[in-house]
Design a protein around this motif. Structure first.
Motif, PDB file in Angstrom:
ATOM      1  N   ARG A  43       0.856  -1.253   0.069  1.00 12.83           N
ATOM      2  CA  ARG A  43       0.024   0.086  -0.046  1.00 12.83           C
ATOM      3  C   ARG A  43       0.950   1.223  -0.034  1.00 12.83           C
ATOM      4  N   ILE A  44       0.200   2.256  -0.574  1.00  9.76           N
ATOM      5  CA  ILE A  44       1.040   3.518  -0.473  1.00  9.76           C
ATOM      6  C   ILE A  44       0.646   4.425   0.364  1.00  9.76           C
ATOM      7  N   ILE A  45       1.332   4.897   1.456  1.00  9.40           N
ATOM      8  CA  ILE A  45       0.896   5.820   2.519  1.00  9.40           C
ATOM      9  C   ILE A  45       1.655   7.220   2.518  1.00  9.40           C
ATOM     10  N   ALA A  46       0.790   8.214   2.864  1.00 12.28           N
ATOM     11  CA  ALA A  46       1.671   9.471   2.927  1.00 12.28           C
ATOM     12  C   ALA A  46       1.001  10.158   4.121  1.00 12.28           C
ATOM     13  N   ALA A  47       1.762  10.762   4.929  1.00  7.31           N
ATOM     14  CA  ALA A  47       1.447  11.819   6.113  1.00  7.31           C
ATOM     15  C   ALA A  47       1.013  13.149   5.273  1.00  7.31           C
ATOM     16  N   GLU A  48      -0.135  13.562   5.590  1.00  9.65           N
ATOM     17  CA  GLU A  48      -0.588  14.862   4.808  1.00  9.65           C
ATOM     18  C   GLU A  48       0.355  15.853   5.390  1.00  9.65           C
ATOM     19  N   SER A  49       0.795  16.129   6.626  1.00 11.39           N
ATOM     20  CA  SER A  49       1.951  17.003   6.817  1.00 11.39           C
ATOM     21  C   SER A  49       3.095  17.230   6.110  1.00 11.39           C
ATOM     22  N   GLU A  50       3.483  16.016   5.813  1.00  8.16           N
ATOM     23  CA  GLU A  50       4.687  15.718   4.754  1.00  8.16           C
ATOM     24  C   GLU A  50       4.531  16.198   3.454  1.00  8.16           C
ATOM     25  N   ILE A  51       3.342  15.668   2.958  1.00 10.55           N
ATOM     26  CA  ILE A  51       3.033  16.078   1.513  1.00 10.55           C
ATOM     27  C   ILE A  51       2.864  17.615   1.522  1.00 10.55           C
ATOM     28  N   ARG A  52       2.248  18.324   2.346  1.00 12.59           N
ATOM     29  CA  ARG A  52       1.953  19.467   2.378  1.00 12.59           C
ATOM     30  C   ARG A  52       3.269  20.386   2.521  1.00 12.59           C
ATOM     31  N   ALA A  53       4.224  20.052   3.332  1.00 10.01           N
ATOM     32  CA  ALA A  53       5.620  20.894   3.378  1.00 10.01           C
ATOM     33  C   ALA A  53       6.433  20.486   2.218  1.00 10.01           C
TER      34      ALA A  53
END
Length: 64
Positions: A43-53
């Motif tokens: 599965r692909i997972i991304a933290a919203e805060s990391e994506i925003r930064a």
């Protein structure tokens, strides 16, 4: 995105960024400043805060 601040899958990441799934896959494979994703049991997972930064950093780089 769920209540814990994670985005699951290429489609959700693409919707969050307003880009295509293909663009997100390309950005994740970029040699410099790759899109911050994790792969967990296929599965692909991304933290919203990391994506925003990452997105804000990318905008600053492109504008300079």
């Amino acid at each position: 995105m769920n209540s814990l601040g994670y985005i699951y899958g290429w489609k959700e990441i693409a919707e969050y960024l307003g880009r295509s799934v293909r663009w997100c896959e390309y950005a994740a494979a970029a040699p410099e400043h790759p899109l911050p994703i994790r792969r967990d049991k296929g599965r692909i997972i991304a933290a919203e805060s990391e994506i925003r930064a990452w997105w804000e950093r990318r905008i600053r780089i492109l504008r300079s």
